[in-house]
Design a protein around this motif. Structure first.
Motif, PDB file in Angstrom:
ATOM      1  N   ALA A 190       0.812  -1.220   0.000  1.00 15.88           N
ATOM      2  CA  ALA A 190       0.000   0.000   0.000  1.00 15.88           C
ATOM      3  C   ALA A 190       0.843   1.267   0.000  1.00 15.88           C
ATOM      4  O   ALA A 190       0.474   2.271  -0.620  1.00 15.88           O
ATOM      5  CB  ALA A 190      -0.943  -0.011   1.203  1.00 15.88           C
ATOM      6  N   GLU A 191       1.981   1.247   0.704  1.00 22.19           N
ATOM      7  CA  GLU A 191       2.792   2.459   0.764  1.00 22.19           C
ATOM      8  C   GLU A 191       3.328   2.863  -0.601  1.00 22.19           C
ATOM      9  O   GLU A 191       3.560   4.057  -0.860  1.00 22.19           O
ATOM     10  CB  GLU A 191       3.938   2.298   1.764  1.00 22.19           C
ATOM     11  N   TRP A 192       3.512   1.895  -1.493  1.00 22.43           N
ATOM     12  CA  TRP A 192       3.962   2.231  -2.848  1.00 22.43           C
ATOM     13  C   TRP A 192       2.813   2.800  -3.668  1.00 22.43           C
ATOM     14  O   TRP A 192       2.996   3.779  -4.406  1.00 22.43           O
ATOM     15  CB  TRP A 192       4.565   1.002  -3.516  1.00 22.43           C
ATOM     16  N   ARG A 193       1.644   2.227  -3.558  1.00 24.10           N
ATOM     17  CA  ARG A 193       0.476   2.789  -4.246  1.00 24.10           C
ATOM     18  C   ARG A 193       0.218   4.220  -3.795  1.00 24.10           C
ATOM     19  O   ARG A 193      -0.042   5.115  -4.616  1.00 24.10           O
ATOM     20  CB  ARG A 193      -0.749   1.916  -3.949  1.00 24.10           C
ATOM     21  N   ASP A 194       0.313   4.455  -2.493  1.00 27.28           N
ATOM     22  CA  ASP A 194      -0.056   5.762  -1.952  1.00 27.28           C
ATOM     23  C   ASP A 194       0.933   6.860  -2.313  1.00 27.28           C
ATOM     24  O   ASP A 194       0.609   8.055  -2.202  1.00 27.28           O
ATOM     25  CB  ASP A 194      -0.220   5.659  -0.434  1.00 27.28           C
ATOM     26  N   LYS A 195       2.134   6.492  -2.761  1.00 26.87           N
ATOM     27  CA  LYS A 195       3.083   7.510  -3.227  1.00 26.87           C
ATOM     28  C   LYS A 195       2.559   8.266  -4.446  1.00 26.87           C
ATOM     29  O   LYS A 195       3.022   9.375  -4.749  1.00 26.87           O
ATOM     30  CB  LYS A 195       4.423   6.855  -3.602  1.00 26.87           C
ATOM     31  N   PHE A 196       1.588   7.672  -5.146  1.00 25.16           N
ATOM     32  CA  PHE A 196       1.122   8.260  -6.405  1.00 25.16           C
ATOM     33  C   PHE A 196      -0.285   8.858  -6.282  1.00 25.16           C
ATOM     34  O   PHE A 196      -0.929   9.127  -7.299  1.00 25.16           O
ATOM     35  CB  PHE A 196       1.178   7.207  -7.515  1.00 25.16           C
ATOM     36  N   LYS A 197      -0.730   9.069  -5.054  1.00 25.27           N
ATOM     37  CA  LYS A 197      -2.046   9.658  -4.837  1.00 25.27           C
ATOM     38  C   LYS A 197      -2.157  11.008  -5.550  1.00 25.27           C
ATOM     39  O   LYS A 197      -1.331  11.900  -5.371  1.00 25.27           O
ATOM     40  CB  LYS A 197      -2.285   9.846  -3.328  1.00 25.27           C
ATOM     41  N   GLY A 198      -3.161  11.133  -6.403  1.00 32.85           N
ATOM     42  CA  GLY A 198      -3.414  12.384  -7.117  1.00 32.85           C
ATOM     43  C   GLY A 198      -2.569  12.603  -8.349  1.00 32.85           C
ATOM     44  O   GLY A 198      -2.780  13.576  -9.083  1.00 32.85           O
ATOM     45  N   LYS A 199      -1.621  11.699  -8.630  1.00 36.11           N
ATOM     46  CA  LYS A 199      -0.685  11.915  -9.738  1.00 36.11           C
ATOM     47  C   LYS A 199      -1.320  11.668 -11.113  1.00 36.11           C
ATOM     48  O   LYS A 199      -0.716  12.015 -12.137  1.00 36.11           O
ATOM     49  CB  LYS A 199       0.527  10.993  -9.588  1.00 36.11           C
ATOM     50  N   PHE A 200      -2.511  11.051 -11.148  1.00 36.31           N
ATOM     51  CA  PHE A 200      -3.131  10.740 -12.437  1.00 36.31           C
ATOM     52  C   PHE A 200      -4.510  11.377 -12.589  1.00 36.31           C
ATOM     53  O   PHE A 200      -5.281  10.983 -13.463  1.00 36.31           O
ATOM     54  CB  PHE A 200      -3.216   9.220 -12.615  1.00 36.31           C
ATOM     55  N   ASP A 201      -4.771  12.370 -11.765  1.00 40.88           N
ATOM     56  CA  ASP A 201      -6.079  13.028 -11.828  1.00 40.88           C
ATOM     57  C   ASP A 201      -6.284  13.786 -13.127  1.00 40.88           C
ATOM     58  O   ASP A 201      -7.420  14.130 -13.480  1.00 40.88           O
ATOM     59  CB  ASP A 201      -6.242  13.990 -10.641  1.00 40.88           C
ATOM     60  N   MET A 202      -5.204  14.057 -13.859  1.00 44.48           N
ATOM     61  CA  MET A 202      -5.321  14.800 -15.119  1.00 44.48           C
ATOM     62  C   MET A 202      -5.894  13.951 -16.232  1.00 44.48           C
ATOM     63  O   MET A 202      -6.330  14.466 -17.258  1.00 44.48           O
ATOM     64  CB  MET A 202      -3.955  15.354 -15.533  1.00 44.48           C
ATOM     65  N   GLY A 203      -5.883  12.616 -16.094  1.00 49.16           N
ATOM     66  CA  GLY A 203      -6.463  11.759 -17.124  1.00 49.16           C
ATOM     67  C   GLY A 203      -5.437  11.227 -18.099  1.00 49.16           C
ATOM     68  O   GLY A 203      -4.278  11.632 -18.134  1.00 49.16           O
ATOM     69  N   TRP A 204      -5.908  10.295 -18.930  1.00 45.96           N
ATOM     70  CA  TRP A 204      -4.985   9.557 -19.794  1.00 45.96           C
ATOM     71  C   TRP A 204      -4.468  10.340 -20.981  1.00 45.96           C
ATOM     72  O   TRP A 204      -3.335  10.139 -21.412  1.00 45.96           O
ATOM     73  CB  TRP A 204      -5.599   8.244 -20.256  1.00 45.96           C
ATOM     74  N   GLU A 205      -5.269  11.269 -21.529  1.00 42.66           N
ATOM     75  CA  GLU A 205      -4.740  12.057 -22.661  1.00 42.66           C
ATOM     76  C   GLU A 205      -3.628  12.988 -22.203  1.00 42.66           C
ATOM     77  O   GLU A 205      -2.596  13.123 -22.869  1.00 42.66           O
ATOM     78  CB  GLU A 205      -5.856  12.858 -23.323  1.00 42.66           C
ATOM     79  N   ALA A 262     -11.176   0.990 -33.621  1.00 43.10           N
ATOM     80  CA  ALA A 262     -10.956   0.965 -32.176  1.00 43.10           C
ATOM     81  C   ALA A 262     -11.266   2.329 -31.568  1.00 43.10           C
ATOM     82  O   ALA A 262     -10.910   3.372 -32.118  1.00 43.10           O
ATOM     83  CB  ALA A 262      -9.515   0.578 -31.881  1.00 43.10           C
ATOM     84  N   LYS A 263     -11.918   2.310 -30.408  1.00 39.48           N
ATOM     85  CA  LYS A 263     -12.318   3.561 -29.762  1.00 39.48           C
ATOM     86  C   LYS A 263     -12.197   3.432 -28.252  1.00 39.48           C
ATOM     87  O   LYS A 263     -12.604   2.435 -27.665  1.00 39.48           O
ATOM     88  CB  LYS A 263     -13.762   3.916 -30.132  1.00 39.48           C
ATOM     89  N   LEU A 264     -11.612   4.471 -27.636  1.00 39.49           N
ATOM     90  CA  LEU A 264     -11.512   4.553 -26.189  1.00 39.49           C
ATOM     91  C   LEU A 264     -12.118   5.870 -25.724  1.00 39.49           C
ATOM     92  O   LEU A 264     -12.063   6.875 -26.443  1.00 39.49           O
ATOM     93  CB  LEU A 264     -10.047   4.477 -25.739  1.00 39.49           C
ATOM     94  N   PRO A 265     -12.695   5.910 -24.530  1.00 36.42           N
ATOM     95  CA  PRO A 265     -13.359   7.140 -24.074  1.00 36.42           C
ATOM     96  C   PRO A 265     -12.367   8.265 -23.818  1.00 36.42           C
ATOM     97  O   PRO A 265     -11.210   8.020 -23.435  1.00 36.42           O
ATOM     98  CB  PRO A 265     -14.053   6.711 -22.787  1.00 36.42           C
ATOM     99  N   ARG A 266     -12.830   9.479 -24.005  1.00 41.78           N
ATOM    100  CA  ARG A 266     -12.067  10.654 -23.617  1.00 41.78           C
ATOM    101  C   ARG A 266     -12.265  10.896 -22.117  1.00 41.78           C
ATOM    102  O   ARG A 266     -13.331  10.638 -21.570  1.00 41.78           O
ATOM    103  CB  ARG A 266     -12.531  11.870 -24.414  1.00 41.78           C
TER     104      ARG A 266
END
Length: 837
Positions: free
Chosen positions: A287-302, A337-341
């Motif tokens: 868990a401590e490794w997962r929690d290092k990245f809290k909020g780091k991907f809130d900007m989304g995949w694009e 092929a299609k992925l959501p925005r």
């Protein structure tokens, strides 16, 4: 441009140079010590493995007093041969590691890159076990029977999942030349029907030249309770160890092994093949490794793609002028092929999907950290300066097997459940990645982590499936520290590189079997800084997986367009392999395959198509096959094929799924004849699967219970007590008893419900009707256990290993006919194929 004649001439000339070099080397046998003394050593020519027994060099008379003893010299590698540490992670595309522009720090990989070289055009086969077969043999995956995973093997030389005796692994070669060889982590190069205790073991790591194996046999395993082997013996190292995780345990074991070897034989070089499960699903970091990245991907995949792309430009791991390929929006160029925005998602979806990426990033970073510990151990032993370290990020592109949404339990996706209620998913938000989940992430993240390329794992035609970041260090020999190499190379080039740096030649025969030629080319020429911009010594390389094809030749690349997105999981019929659309790229100028030139240069496309067919004929790629069902249903060796009755007695744990009775989509009856001792009994009688799906028949505080776990979504229990015929729920008295669980399936069709009746000594004990059952895959990294329960339990009412304290006199499974139509069996077969991928 090279003609076919020039290609053949070049190959002949290269082979001639290799033969001459090897002949010179063979004459330079190195010996130390007085011949016949216990300390004497020798190198060998390596042409014949094992080498011929040396002739006795002493004197034998009637009396020992008049005789002279003579010891055969110990075989050692050539002087200066380095230790080899070969590392490869799992399911990581080019844009994952920070070393190659990703947003996830990978300091261990950075360390090797700074001390050595980064390679920006290195390739896999697009799928795990084929890549691994190519890596350890130095031959194309079809050449060694791994055109596809073993679960889809067929009766063709390129697809039978058997690494033949004519294709010795690098472990076998180095072992016979005096190296200590070991393998830690994932295997997936043993035919599935050989996983059991019955063997034979010649296709296990210990039978393929690796003197020590510590790892798991299949494509994936739970990191908290892994399906683990030490050599050929199942082990359970997590028992009694709070916080255990295989990722750390594997590093501990590798360090312990190297330390023990250093203490016992400090001069003996080692070859350590280190291949952790990270980051194949299930994504299970601490868990401590997962929690290092809290909020780091809130900007989304694009936005993530844009960040990775900018980092790659800054680091110089993509050429100036590289284009970021478009997002899949259903365009024809992507086969629809299609992925959501990201902006199309709701707030709960964004929160959940960001969590999936945080967890994956934690797994990447955690895996790299443990790899760093192994590297540091080499330095602490004083051996880093004479160790060649090869670190490959991923055996293929990032996995697209997690569905569009991702899932807390990948077993749901393997069973065709491609969407789950948000409420169910969010119940696992806090413990995502823990031992109570078996998670994977949304396909959209996978696409982003393959930046700047198109596509993902399984797609051999495009670099999103095959381009891997790789770093190599060898202190004192690679002097262009921190350099970048752009030569085009492939997994098959690692073995010849190792052979060149160790001064060991590829053998002509192994165990009396004539060997196939090594098909790779050495990359050692790139170690010299004067060759930083030298042309690649690999000028041609084919790619093929599920009939998605690619061919590289002299800076050009032709490939087929995938007719279906892999995350659609087989819902769209595929065209004949001859009708696939082809694309053409000048990758010398178009690194990311962004500009299709097929329409503008049809002659070049035809030329490369012809080269592909030449290579396909040479390396056992034919016949091309995009089918799933026929390959899965192909009869292959099996100890249980066609059986409808199974009988056991006593305790038998760790029976592989493929050797166990399958109760899915049919009527079945389980009969347990047991003896309860004085004082009563409890424990597991029979179980398949565990926390994420399965069943168990057991005594709990002396009372019979049958639990059916529907993929951790619902559990159904048959037991005594209020609501059952045995409303008092009495424990079984001492003596002999017969417990029967009879299930009548409400078919036809997959995953239907049915009615189960439990009887004890001929009297009905409990009866219940359930609406659904598991349709396609009950377990992938659990086993069928009798008399105990290994790894995880089907529910939380008991504690492992839950040994049965009575006696199992006889246990019988009787199976009715499968109640699925041919079309439904096809769907099941496809789901199993996806799981095993």
């Amino acid at each position: 441009m090279k003609t076919l004649k020039r290609i053949l001439l070049s190959s002949v000339q290269s082979c001639a140079l290799v033969v001459v070099a090897n002949a010179v080397q063979a004459e330079q046998i190195q010996t130390t010590g007085e011949p016949g003394s216990p300390s004497a050593t020798t190198t060998i020519s390596g042409k014949q493995l094992p080498p011929p027994e040396p002739k006795f060099g002493g004197v034998i008379k009637d009396s020992a007093l008049d005789s002279k003893p003579w010891w055969p010299p110990r075989v050692v590698p050539p002087k200066g041969a380095p230790n080899i540490l070969l590392i490869m992670t799992d399911d990581q595309g080019y844009g994952v590691s920070g070393t190659f522009g990703g947003v996830i720090p990978t300091p261990a990989m950075d360390r090797i890159a700074k001390a050595g070289l980064r390679y920006t055009q290195f390739h896999s086969t697009a799928l795990c076990s084929p890549t691994r077969a190519a890596l350890i043999t130095g031959r194309n995956h079809h050449s060694v029977g791994y055109g596809v995973i073993g679960e889809m093997s067929t009766g063709y030389p390129g697809y039978d999942s058997v690494i033949g005796q004519d294709s010795a692994t690098i472990g076998e070669i180095l072992k016979e030349n005096g190296y200590a060889t070991s393998w830690f982590g994932k295997n997936h190069n043993t035919p599935t029907y050989l996983y059991s205790a019955a063997g034979p073991f010649d296709q296990w790591p210990t039978g393929m030249g690796f003197q020590y194996f510590y790892g798991f046999m299949g494509g994936e395993t739970d990191q908290w309770t892994p399906y683990l082997y030490q050599n050929t013996t199942p082990i359970f190292p997590w028992i009694g160890k709070s916080g255990y995780n295989l990722t750390t345990d594997m590093a501990d074991e590798a360090i312990k092994y190297m330390s023990s070897l250093n203490a016992a034989a400090p001069e003996q070089p080692f070859f350590v093949y280190y291949v952790p499960g990270g980051t194949h699903s299930p994504h299970q970091p601490k868990a401590e490794w997962r929690d290092k990245f809290k909020g780091k991907f809130d900007m989304g995949w694009e936005k993530l793609r844009e960040q990775i792309f900018a980092n790659q430009k800054r680091l110089g791991v993509i050429p100036e002028g590289t284009q970021l390929t478009p997002w899949p929006d259903g365009q024809a160029d992507y086969g629809g092929a299609k992925l959501p925005r990201w902006d199309s998602l709701g707030p709960i979806q964004k929160k959940l999907y960001a969590r999936e990426a945080e967890n994956f990033a934690g797994y990447v970073a955690y895996t790299d950290n443990e790899i760093g510990r192994v590297i540091q151990a080499v330095e602490d032993m004083g051996k880093l300066d004479n160790t060649l370290i090869i670190y490959i990020s991923g055996d293929n592109g990032t996995s697209a097997e997690g569905t569009l949404e991702g899932t807390f339990n990948q077993m749901t996706a393997y069973n065709g459940i491609l969407t789950l209620p948000e409420a169910v998913q969010m119940m696992h938000y806090e413990n995502w990645g823990s031992d109570t989940t078996y998670p994977h992430m949304s396909v959209a993240w996978s696409w982003a982590f393959d930046t700047p390329f198109k596509w993902t794992k399984q797609i051999a035609s495009h670099f999103g499936g095959t381009r891997q970041g790789m770093v190599i260090s060898w202190p004192g020999h690679i002097k262009d520290a921190g350099g970048i190499r752009t030569q085009f190379h492939h997994m098959i080039d690692i073995v010849p590189t190792i052979l060149e740096v160790t001064g060991i030649q590829a053998p002509d025969t192994v165990n009396g079997i004539k060997q196939k030629p090594i098909e790779g080319v050495s990359m050692a020429y790139t170690f010299d800084s004067t060759n930083a911009k030298a042309p690649s010594k690999r000028d041609t390389q084919y790619f093929e997986m599920f009939a998605n094809r690619g061919i590289y030749h002299d800076g050009w690349y032709a490939c087929t367009t995938p007719p279906e997105a892999v995350w659609l999981l087989g819902v769209k019929p595929l065209p004949p392999v001859s009708d696939y659309k082809w694309e053409l790229y000048n990758i010398a100028e178009d690194y990311s395959q962004a500009n299709d030139l097929a329409g503008k240069n049809p002659d070049k496309l035809k030329e490369l198509q012809a080269v592909f067919m030449t290579e396909a004929g040479k390396y056992q790629v034919l016949p091309l096959d995009n089918s799933i069902l026929p390959r899965l249903l192909t009869p292959r060796p099996s100890a249980v094929a066609g059986r409808t009755e199974f009988t056991y007695s006593g305790e038998n744990a760790n029976i592989p799924v493929g050797n166990a009775p399958s109760i899915m989509n049919k009527d079945y009856t389980i009969t347990a004849e047991i003896t309860v001792p004085k004082g009563g009994a409890e424990g597991m009688i029979a179980t398949m699967g565990g926390r994420f799906g399965g069943y168990g028949l057991y005594l709990l505080r002396g009372k019979p219970v049958f639990t059916y776990n529907l993929l951790d979504l619902e559990r159904y229990r048959w037991e005594g007590g209020v609501g059952a015929r045995d409303w008092l729920g009495k424990a079984l008295a001492p003596g002999k008893h017969t417990i029967v669980f009879d299930f009548k399936y409400d078919g036809p069709g997959p995953g239907k419900g049915g009615t189960g009746v439990m009887t004890v000594d001929g009297k009905e004990f409990a009866k219940k009707t359930i609406p659904h059952t598991i349709p396609m895959l009950m377990a992938i990294d659990e086993s069928f256990d009798i008399g105990s329960d290994t790894r995880t339990g089907v529910d939380d009412s008991y504690k492992l290993p839950f040994h049965f304290t009575g006696t199992i006199d006889k246990l019988t499974f009787k199976l009715g006919p499968n109640q699925m139509t041919a079309e439904q069996q096809k769907a099941q077969a496809e789901a199993i194929a996806r799981a095993n991928n």
